[in-house]
Design a protein around this motif. Structure first.
Motif, PDB file in Angstrom:
ATOM      1  N   PRO A 109       0.823  -1.209   0.000  1.00 18.43           N
ATOM      2  CA  PRO A 109       0.000   0.000   0.000  1.00 18.43           C
ATOM      3  C   PRO A 109       0.856   1.256   0.000  1.00 18.43           C
ATOM      4  N   HIS A 110       0.272   2.345  -0.483  1.00 20.07           N
ATOM      5  CA  HIS A 110       1.000   3.606  -0.563  1.00 20.07           C
ATOM      6  C   HIS A 110       0.949   4.312   0.787  1.00 20.07           C
ATOM      7  N   LEU A 111       2.112   4.660   1.312  1.00 20.87           N
ATOM      8  CA  LEU A 111       2.208   5.299   2.619  1.00 20.87           C
ATOM      9  C   LEU A 111       2.863   6.658   2.492  1.00 20.87           C
ATOM     10  N   GLN A 112       2.309   7.629   3.205  1.00 19.06           N
ATOM     11  CA  GLN A 112       2.933   8.952   3.226  1.00 19.06           C
ATOM     12  C   GLN A 112       3.975   9.054   4.334  1.00 19.06           C
ATOM     13  N   THR A 123      -2.597  -5.414  16.180  1.00 19.96           N
ATOM     14  CA  THR A 123      -3.109  -4.527  17.229  1.00 19.96           C
ATOM     15  C   THR A 123      -4.081  -3.491  16.660  1.00 19.96           C
ATOM     16  N   HIS A 124      -4.475  -3.662  15.404  1.00 19.71           N
ATOM     17  CA  HIS A 124      -5.407  -2.742  14.748  1.00 19.71           C
ATOM     18  C   HIS A 124      -4.886  -1.307  14.734  1.00 19.71           C
ATOM     19  N   THR A 125      -3.589  -1.155  14.568  1.00 19.21           N
ATOM     20  CA  THR A 125      -2.988   0.179  14.491  1.00 19.21           C
ATOM     21  C   THR A 125      -2.283   0.411  13.154  1.00 19.21           C
ATOM     22  N   SER A 126      -2.657  -0.345  12.140  1.00 20.97           N
ATOM     23  CA  SER A 126      -1.999  -0.234  10.831  1.00 20.97           C
ATOM     24  C   SER A 126      -2.453   0.988  10.055  1.00 20.97           C
ATOM     25  N   GLY A 127      -3.621   1.553  10.388  1.00 20.91           N
ATOM     26  CA  GLY A 127      -4.196   2.620   9.588  1.00 20.91           C
ATOM     27  C   GLY A 127      -5.022   2.115   8.426  1.00 20.91           C
ATOM     28  N   LEU A 131     -12.436  -2.557   5.895  1.00 21.01           N
ATOM     29  CA  LEU A 131     -12.588  -3.480   4.774  1.00 21.01           C
ATOM     30  C   LEU A 131     -11.777  -2.977   3.583  1.00 21.01           C
ATOM     31  N   PRO A 132     -11.391  -3.864   2.676  1.00 19.18           N
ATOM     32  CA  PRO A 132     -10.608  -3.424   1.513  1.00 19.18           C
ATOM     33  C   PRO A 132     -11.381  -2.421   0.670  1.00 19.18           C
ATOM     34  N   PRO A 133     -10.686  -1.508   0.003  1.00 16.87           N
ATOM     35  CA  PRO A 133     -11.376  -0.557  -0.880  1.00 16.87           C
ATOM     36  C   PRO A 133     -12.125  -1.298  -1.982  1.00 16.87           C
ATOM     37  N   ARG A 162      -4.312  -0.318  -4.075  1.00 13.95           N
ATOM     38  CA  ARG A 162      -5.106   0.923  -4.142  1.00 13.95           C
ATOM     39  C   ARG A 162      -5.357   1.517  -2.761  1.00 13.95           C
ATOM     40  N   THR A 163      -4.873   0.853  -1.722  1.00 13.89           N
ATOM     41  CA  THR A 163      -5.202   1.263  -0.358  1.00 13.89           C
ATOM     42  C   THR A 163      -4.415   2.499   0.068  1.00 13.89           C
ATOM     43  N   ARG A 164      -5.113   3.422   0.675  1.00 11.50           N
ATOM     44  CA  ARG A 164      -4.500   4.581   1.312  1.00 11.50           C
ATOM     45  C   ARG A 164      -4.833   4.512   2.796  1.00 11.50           C
ATOM     46  N   PRO A 165      -3.857   4.208   3.665  1.00 10.18           N
ATOM     47  CA  PRO A 165      -4.141   4.137   5.097  1.00 10.18           C
ATOM     48  C   PRO A 165      -4.796   5.412   5.609  1.00 10.18           C
TER      49      PRO A 165
END
Length: 369
Positions: A109-112, A123-127, A131-133, A162-165
């Motif tokens: 995924p693309h990360l800034q 830990t559900h802290t991935s951003g 659900l997937p786009p 295509r995911t943007r956190p």
């Protein structure tokens, strides 16, 4: 609608326990009026009770029992956490490994800012979003039966690019089926190599070999075509839950007896003599607090929610599919554990899960006195 006039046969108690456990089961039954079957398993110190009430279906079912299989939905994630910890104990992965290590460069995924690690996923802290786009649009036609059934691993890989956190990794807790489903795929790849398979069957095999089998959980797997109770949504029978792209987030079925055995192992990792050392290490690892939630005192381990209470902690998680509701919780300090299963979908009030949590809290509180 549920056959309210099903008669005493549909409500017949198939197992009887001590009065206190019968009362707990009756309370759970009242909180799940659409269920034809409810199962309860409790550990209280050295005492263990497993009870079931009703039949596996409103019409034509068999008596429910301690080994009746229920879909457990997001309780699956607690087993995925064990698989992560066990794989880390083997030295095959580290909690702080970036997910890019297990993905082709074009698939990340693309990360800034920052990088997503396996620990962020657990830990559900991935951003990552819940659900997937594009998933909601794809799954909408089958939303009330099984929106995941036609969503494939290939769809997941395409969505990942295509995911943007929604937040920088590690900065915010945001519950994500997408994230934990991805975690299962990455652990499967870690076992087979970065270009290896990551299908639901591969995940199920890995989970069975490294976690379920060693723990002796003979009624626990991801098989949608195996014997299980019929699930109900607003009184209507639902097809078996299938989740081929994200099995690590919600594909497991289990029984009250098996889930209590898993909680036994978490309470006392040194107890089961046949458990391999890597899994023993994992059982302790998943209960280690990782995240502290501001202003609440609550914490998160690997998947498990942790609520501090006077003199002890409560670990808990719940799950749901279109036809089932599940809860599991335990208190390591008091030796108390509780499993509650019903073959009806979760309701907005969360009555069944709330009832189960309050019962766990009360039992652990009594044990502390």
């Amino acid at each position: 609608m549920s056959p309210r006039g099903a008669g005493s046969a549909g409500r017949e108690r198939r197992a009887e326990g001590p009065a206190w456990a019968d009362e707990l089961l009756a309370g759970l039954r009242r909180s799940a009026p659409g269920a034809s079957a409810v199962a309860l398993a409790v550990r209280r110190g050295t005492e263990r009770v497993v009870l079931a009430d009703g039949h596996t279906a409103w019409r034509g079912g068999t008596p429910a029992g301690p080994d009746t299989r229920f879909e457990i939905g997001s309780l699956t994630k607690t087993f995925t956490a064990l698989l992560l910890a066990e794989t880390a104990a083997r030295g095959d992965v580290a909690h702080d490994d970036p997910i890019a290590r297990f993905l082709p460069p074009a698939a990340a995924p693309h990360l800034q800012a920052g990088r997503i690690t396996l620990l962020h996923l657990a830990t559900h802290t991935s951003g990552l979003p819940r659900l997937p786009p594009g998933f909601l649009r794809r799954g909408a036609p089958a939303w009330f039966s099984n929106p995941y059934a036609d969503y494939s691993p290939a769809d997941l890989r395409r969505a990942l690019t295509r995911t943007r956190p929604r937040a920088a990794p590690g900065t915010r807790v945001r519950y994500s089926n997408f994230g934990v489903g991805l975690l299962g795929a990455l652990l499967t790849r870690a076992a087979h190599g970065p270009t290896g398979p990551d299908t639901a069957a591969d995940f199920e095999q890995l989970l069975g070999d490294r976690v379920l089998g060693p723990l002796g959980l003979t009624r626990t797997d991801c098989a949608a075509d195996g014997p299980q109770a019929t699930g109900y949504w607003h009184g209507r029978a639902r097809p078996a839950w299938r989740i081929p792209a994200l099995p690590a987030a919600g594909a497991v079925r289990s029984s009250a007896r098996d889930l209590l055995a898993a909680l036994d192992a978490l309470i006392d990792p040194a107890g089961p003599p046949a458990v391999p050392e890597t899994l023993r290490t994992a059982l302790a690892d998943v209960t280690t607090p990782r995240i502290a939630l501001p202003r609440t005192g609550r914490r998160i381990g690997l998947i498990w929610n942790i609520r501090p209470r006077p003199g002890h902690d409560l670990y808990h998680h719940s799950g749901g599919t279109r036809g089932f509701t599940s809860f599991a919780g335990f208190s390591p300090q008091t030796g108390v554990a509780l499993v509650a299963l019903a073959n009806t979908s979760p309701v907005l009030t969360g009555a069944f899960i709330q009832r189960a949590y309050l019962d766990l809290r009360a039992l652990a509180g009594e044990a502390c006195r």
